[in-house]
Design an enzyme around this catalytic site. Structure first.
Site, PDB file in Angstrom:
ATOM      1  N   SER A 166      94.378 -31.511  -0.066  1.00  0.00           N
ATOM      2  CA  SER A 166      94.920 -30.168   0.150  1.00  0.00           C
ATOM      3  C   SER A 166      94.914 -29.420  -1.166  1.00  0.00           C
ATOM      4  O   SER A 166      95.062 -30.012  -2.240  1.00  0.00           O
ATOM      5  CB  SER A 166      96.349 -30.232   0.684  1.00  0.00           C
ATOM      6  N   GLY A 179      95.048 -40.754  11.950  1.00  0.00           N
ATOM      7  CA  GLY A 179      95.613 -39.493  12.399  1.00  0.00           C
ATOM      8  C   GLY A 179      94.707 -38.810  13.399  1.00  0.00           C
ATOM      9  O   GLY A 179      94.626 -37.586  13.458  1.00  0.00           O
ATOM     10  N   ARG A 181      95.348 -35.961  17.146  1.00  0.00           N
ATOM     11  CA  ARG A 181      95.509 -34.520  17.297  1.00  0.00           C
ATOM     12  C   ARG A 181      94.986 -33.826  16.044  1.00  0.00           C
ATOM     13  O   ARG A 181      94.645 -34.470  15.047  1.00  0.00           O
ATOM     14  CB  ARG A 181      96.979 -34.144  17.523  1.00  0.00           C
ATOM     15  N   TYR A 192     104.901 -33.001  -0.378  1.00  0.00           N
ATOM     16  CA  TYR A 192     103.514 -32.870   0.096  1.00  0.00           C
ATOM     17  C   TYR A 192     102.549 -32.687  -1.073  1.00  0.00           C
ATOM     18  O   TYR A 192     101.491 -33.326  -1.133  1.00  0.00           O
ATOM     19  CB  TYR A 192     103.430 -31.673   1.045  1.00  0.00           C
ATOM     20  N   ALA A 231     102.028 -35.873  -3.088  1.00  0.00           N
ATOM     21  CA  ALA A 231     101.251 -36.828  -2.299  1.00  0.00           C
ATOM     22  C   ALA A 231      99.767 -36.476  -2.328  1.00  0.00           C
ATOM     23  O   ALA A 231      98.907 -37.352  -2.523  1.00  0.00           O
ATOM     24  CB  ALA A 231     101.770 -36.858  -0.864  1.00  0.00           C
ATOM     25  N   ASP A 270      99.949 -47.689  12.425  1.00  0.00           N
ATOM     26  CA  ASP A 270     100.883 -47.084  11.483  1.00  0.00           C
ATOM     27  C   ASP A 270     100.353 -47.382  10.088  1.00  0.00           C
ATOM     28  O   ASP A 270     100.416 -48.516   9.617  1.00  0.00           O
ATOM     29  CB  ASP A 270     102.280 -47.684  11.665  1.00  0.00           C
ATOM     30  N   VAL A 271      99.797 -46.372   9.429  1.00  0.00           N
ATOM     31  CA  VAL A 271      99.113 -46.617   8.159  1.00  0.00           C
ATOM     32  C   VAL A 271     100.052 -47.082   7.064  1.00  0.00           C
ATOM     33  O   VAL A 271      99.601 -47.638   6.050  1.00  0.00           O
ATOM     34  CB  VAL A 271      98.336 -45.362   7.690  1.00  0.00           C
TER      35      VAL A 271
END
Length: 270
Positions: free
Chosen positions: A148, A18, A21, A161, A164, A68-69
């Protein structure tokens, strides 16, 4: 890149997913500034190339690879390019991620929900599985998973999210416990509130305004200065991690705003 390249991480090879950006580009740039050879990996090659060009113009060492992971063969091919260019990566930063669908469990699109798990969890696992054998053979490696705060509590209407990130935090704990004897350490980092491109996209999302009003309010209240300070602190800590300064904190979920010593000042968390 605003500072000259140093020799602090001159022997480090970093693989950052990633990296085209947002957080990934900032982390890749900071590692290169500290002297690391950096492999910038992402699905969108023009973004990757932009990050690499910024690094090399400032005197850093970097290559870009399309990756592409969610596809194991894509990860393997990108890793092979990394090894051919710089040798075995000894720092893996799993940063690739997506916001995922917002809405009630069972009513959001199930494939989009599952695709979110594929990027955050399966993608990280693909990268770990590809990098780990070399790290074990060498007896050294560090793996940093960008987590997160959403993975630590119930986040209504953002289950894709949140689940994950919760899975990524638990994966980090298992990985570090199982591989620390082999010299491989893993960390899960909550980077704080930083206005990345993904955050900007969230602010423009009708679903976010309908289902994630607290998140929208948090993002709207975050100033450009606060965001820049948060990015700078995250990058300082990643560099310190890469230098081995915080291995005693491995295997944990670390909230950058609460648990992490400031790499610039040396202050310790309370």
């Amino acid at each position: 890149m605003g500072s000259p390249v140093s020799a602090r991480l001159i022997e480090t090879v970093a693989f950052v997913t990633g990296g085209g950006r947002g957080l990934g580009a900032g982390i890749a740039t900071a590692l290169a500034e500290a002297g690391a050879s950096v492999v910038v990996a992402a699905r969108t090659l023009p973004q990757v190339e932009e990050t690499v060009q910024a690094i090399t113009r400032a005197g850093g060492r970097a290559i870009g690879v399309r990756c592409d992971v969610t596809v194991r063969d894509s990860v393997a091919a990108a890793y092979a390019e990394a090894k051919a260019a710089f040798g075995m990566p000894d720092l893996l930063v799993n940063n690739a991620g997506v916001q995922g669908p917002l809405g009630p469990v069972g009513l959001v699109d199930t494939q989009a929900w599952w695709d979110t798990q594929a990027v955050h969890v399966l993608g990280a696992l693909h990268c770990i599985s590809t990098a780990l054998p070399d790290m074990i053979e060498r007896g050294h490696g560090r793996i940093l998973n960008i987590a997160s705060q959403a993975g630590t509590f119930v986040a209504p209407f953002a289950s894709a999210y949140a689940v994950a990130k919760a899975s990524l935090i638990r994966l980090t704990e298992h990985l570090d416990f199982e591989q620390k004897a082999a010299g491989v350490r893993a960390f899960a980092i909550q980077p704080g509130t930083i206005m990345t491109a993904m955050a900007q996209e969230t602010l423009k999302s009708p679903e976010a305004h309908a289902f994630a009003k607290p998140l929208v309010a948090l993002l709207e209240s975050t100033t450009a200065e606060e965001s820049a300070q948060g990015m700078a602190r995250l990058c300082r800590f990643v560099v310190a991690l890469a230098a081995g300064e915080h291995d005693a904190m491995a295997g944990r979920y670390l909230d950058i705003e609460k648990d992490i010593p400031d790499a610039a000042t040396g202050s310790q968390p309370s």
